[in-house]
Design a protein around this motif. Structure first.
Motif, short mmCIF file in Angstrom:
data_model
loop_
_atom_site.label_atom_id
_atom_site.label_comp_id
_atom_site.label_asym_id
_atom_site.label_seq_id
_atom_site.Cartn_x
_atom_site.Cartn_y
_atom_site.Cartn_z
N SER A 8 21.41 25.04 -32.43
CA SER A 8 20.68 26.17 -31.91
C SER A 8 19.29 26.13 -31.62
O SER A 8 18.70 25.48 -32.48
N LEU A 9 18.91 26.57 -30.53
CA LEU A 9 17.14 26.46 -30.04
C LEU A 9 16.45 27.41 -30.94
O LEU A 9 15.52 27.39 -31.00
N ASP A 10 17.26 28.33 -31.84
CA ASP A 10 16.40 29.13 -32.91
C ASP A 10 16.03 28.45 -34.17
O ASP A 10 15.76 28.98 -34.94
N ASP A 11 16.60 27.02 -34.20
CA ASP A 11 16.52 26.39 -35.58
C ASP A 11 15.14 26.05 -35.90
O ASP A 11 14.34 25.51 -34.93
N ARG A 12 14.69 26.46 -37.09
CA ARG A 12 13.31 26.37 -37.53
C ARG A 12 12.86 24.68 -37.64
O ARG A 12 11.65 24.45 -37.54
N GLY A 13 13.78 23.93 -37.84
CA GLY A 13 13.50 22.61 -38.01
C GLY A 13 13.15 22.12 -36.52
O GLY A 13 12.23 21.08 -36.39
N LEU A 14 13.69 22.44 -35.39
CA LEU A 14 13.04 22.18 -33.98
C LEU A 14 11.75 22.85 -33.63
O LEU A 14 10.83 22.02 -33.33
N ALA A 15 11.59 24.22 -34.16
CA ALA A 15 10.41 24.88 -33.93
C ALA A 15 9.27 24.38 -34.51
O ALA A 15 7.98 24.30 -34.06
#
Ligand SMILES: Cc1ncc(COP(=O)(O)O)c(C=O)c1O
Length: 276
Positions: free
Chosen positions: A15-22
């Motif tokens: 998901s684009l909401d994943d905090r790993g990405l953000a």
């Protein structure tokens, strides 16, 4: 071709909401898969659990990870396993909600990540990019690896396999993707990782084998001058084992007796990369 499982399902997207990405809010492990098994699996799980504890992320069950690795790597003799654990998906902003659920990502790549290292010793150069210091994160394999990414880019066009990174006080932290050991007067020294760096699984194995072989090993602050007076230098990494350094900056070195003893000890515990 990499196989990925996200929260136990075969898929290649998060998901684009994943905090790993953000925010890089998570941890990872890179594990050598050899002879159809994850090498030093318990040690990798222990580092992951310790990281989860320190970041206040509920650790994924060991059994789920083991099962998912088995699915991803099924039928392969050799390759690289990657585990990523993030805090999970959340709303915008650094704060996280109390009911957030961690994301568990398991991947398998049948090709060794770094390729097979060239035979013989490694050449290392000094990187200008400093390593960020943060005692709260020191030693952990967090997803915050931008220092290493930038430092690694310094190697482009240079004849070096690894770059050494120093902290803001000019103390050595390690290679961009490895830990480093110095041998002087038949004793080992390796950077104390209390402010920066990753506490490598292979680093721990080497320190234990050294103790068993009666070789003293100190964790200390290491300045460039100390490196330049080394008798032997070697690098460690879970995928590549222990590699002697034969050129450090402008200093030429040989793989000496301590390196040879430790390579033999590692070979005995399954680090086949240490075969002559
Ligand atoms: C910055 C850094 N230090 C050290 C290591 C070595 O750790 P390990 O022995 O667990 O592979 C790595 C591994 O990729 C790394 O990225």
């Amino acid at each position: 071709v990499q196989t990925w499982l996200v929260n136990g399902r075969l898929q290649n997207a998060i998901s684009l909401d994943d905090r790993g990405l953000a925010y890089g809010d998570g941890l990872f492990e890179t594990i050598a898969w050899r002879r159809g098994q994850p090498r030093f699996f318990d040690r990798h799980l222990a580092r992951l659990r310790e990281g989860c504890r320190r970041l206040d992320i509920p650790a994924p069950p060991d059994a789920a990870i083991a099962d998912e690795i088995g699915i991803a790597a099924a039928g392969s003799e050799r390759g690289t396993v990657k585990i990523i654990v993030t805090r999970g998906c959340g709303r915008r902003g650094y704060a996280w909600e109390a009911d957030i659920v961690p994301s568990r990502i398991v991947g398998f790549d049948p090709a060794p990540a770094e390729g097979r290292p060239a035979a013989g010793g490694a050449s290392v150069v000094y990187c200008d990019t400093p390593a960020s210091c943060n005692p709260r994160l020191a030693g952990l394999k967090t997803l915050n690896r931008l220092d290493n990414v930038i430092a690694r880019a310094e190697l482009r066009g240079r004849r070096a396999e690894e770059g050494l990174m120093f902290d803001d006080e000019n103390r050595l932290v390690g290679g961009t993707m490895s830990n480093l050991f110095v041998v002087r007067n038949r004793e080992l020294a390796t950077p104390l990782l209390d402010r920066a760096g990753v506490r490598g699984v292979m680093r721990d194995v080497v320190m234990e084998r050294a103790r068993e072989a009666g070789i003293a090993c100190r964790e200390i602050g290491i300045a460039r001058s100390f490196l330049e007076s080394a008798d032997e230098i070697f690098l460690t990494n879970a995928l590549t084992g222990l590699r002697p350094v034969t050129l450090c900056g402008s200093s030429r070195l040989e793989a000496g007796p301590v390196t040879a003893t430790l390579r033999a000890a590692l070979l005995e515990c399954g680090v086949e990369e240490c075969a002559a």
